[in-house]
Enzyme design. Structure first.
Site, PDB file in Angstrom:
ATOM      1  N   SER A  97       1.160  -1.609   0.479  1.00 60.88           N
ATOM      2  CA  SER A  97      -0.095   0.276   0.280  1.00 60.88           C
ATOM      3  C   SER A  97       0.809   1.187   0.105  1.00 60.88           C
ATOM      4  CB  SER A  97      -0.765   0.067   1.290  1.00 60.88           C
ATOM      5  OG  SER A  97      -1.831   0.772   1.033  1.00 60.88           O
ATOM      6  N   ASP A 128      -9.712  -5.099  -4.205  1.00 61.76           N
ATOM      7  CA  ASP A 128      -9.134  -3.768  -3.521  1.00 61.76           C
ATOM      8  C   ASP A 128     -10.052  -3.358  -3.173  1.00 61.76           C
ATOM      9  OD1 ASP A 128      -7.372  -2.388  -2.136  1.00 61.76           O
ATOM     10  OD2 ASP A 128      -5.741  -3.304  -2.713  1.00 61.76           O
ATOM     11  N   HIS A 160      -7.564  -5.936   0.025  1.00 63.93           N
ATOM     12  CA  HIS A 160      -6.463  -5.098   0.200  1.00 63.93           C
ATOM     13  C   HIS A 160      -5.590  -5.219   1.194  1.00 63.93           C
ATOM     14  CE1 HIS A 160      -3.297  -0.983  -0.566  1.00 63.93           C
ATOM     15  NE2 HIS A 160      -3.719  -1.187   0.925  1.00 63.93           N
TER      16      HIS A 160
END
Length: 273
Positions: free
Chosen positions: A95, A224, A253
């Site tokens: 991320s 995601d 995610h």
């Protein structure tokens, strides 16, 4: 606990496990190095030196008022690498951490970095603009900032649902994993949590991706809900020279469960080749 002190006085916590070729893992927002506990053990058991740090403002690192931006995050990482004198380095970022390692590698990592892995990473750029018309509208990020300011504890509890896909039929993520997301989120300084939203959503990594000259494995779940794959991994793979994209069907995610197990196997295969 091990810390380094950066050139602007911030104290950065890190954990250092195992011995062998070094691997640095960079966490997502609003987490810290605890998010990588399973991967740290996996890598150390496989004969690597596994290192993970808490980004400034997060976890056990200090909470300076300034520097909650991607350039400073990458500089902090560079100073950690230099302090530990790491070479032939493998970078792994999830991320926001995916953006951090890409920027570090492009701007600081010349001659030190051998491979990169990103998972659910934010590059090339998240926010919608004239240059990025299919990005996420700025109002979504304004909503994150508002949620953090209004009631960050409840906001992190609520966010854990979409983060791990707990709002999908058949989701198997545990309540414990969601609780740990909340626990780590509550360790972030409010200023850092607020400012980091701009860092991960508005930083443009296009030139960084194009500058990379080492192999990069780009992993992304196609469900995601935080960093949509169509505006992230599927664009990033077209910008890098030596990239491999793997799409994980149904994966969210957050890295957990079956997705975590498969990703772990893929990471070991990629970095051991």
């Amino acid at each position: 606990m091990p810390f380094i002190t950066t050139s602007d006085g911030a104290e950065i916590y890190y954990t250092d496990q195992g011995a062998g070729q070094p691997v640095i893992l960079s966490h997502g927002w609003p987490l810290n190095s605890d998010a990588w506990q399973l991967e740290l053990k996996m890598l150390a058991d496989a004969g690597f030196r596994a290192i993970a740090h808490d980004r400034r403002g997060h976890g056990r690192s200090s909470q300076p008022w300034q520097g909650n931006d991607m350039d400073t995050y990458a500089r902090d990482l560079a100073e950690l690498v230099e302090a530990l004198d790491l070479h032939d380095l493998i970078l792994i970022g999830h991320s926001t951490g995916g953006g951090e390692v890409v920027r570090y590698a492009a701007r600081h990592g010349g001659g030190r970095v051998s491979k990169i892995v990103t998972a659910g990473a934010v590059p090339p750029i998240m926010v919608k603009s004239e240059r990025n018309p299919d990005g996420t509208p700025i109002e979504a990020f304004d909503g994150i900032r508002a949620g953090v300011l209004a009631d960050r504890s409840q906001f992190y509890q609520d966010l854990s649902s979409a983060f791990f896909g707990a709002n999908r039929d058949g989701a198997q993520v545990s309540q414990g994993a969601r609780d740990d997301f909340w626990r780590q989120g509550m360790l972030v300084g409010l200023k850092a949590a607020h400012d980091c939203v701009k860092a991960f959503s508005e930083t443009d990594f296009t030139e960084d991706l194009m500058a990379l000259d080492v192999p990069i494995f780009i992993a992304h779940g196609d469900d995601d809900q935080i960093v949509p794959i169509s505006d992230a991994a599927q664009k990033s793979i077209a910008l890098v020279k030596h990239g491999t994209l793997k799409v994980y069907p149904g994966a969210p995610h957050g890295i957990a469960g079956a997705y975590q197990e498969e990703l772990g196997r893929d990471i070991l295969e990629f970095i051991s080749a």
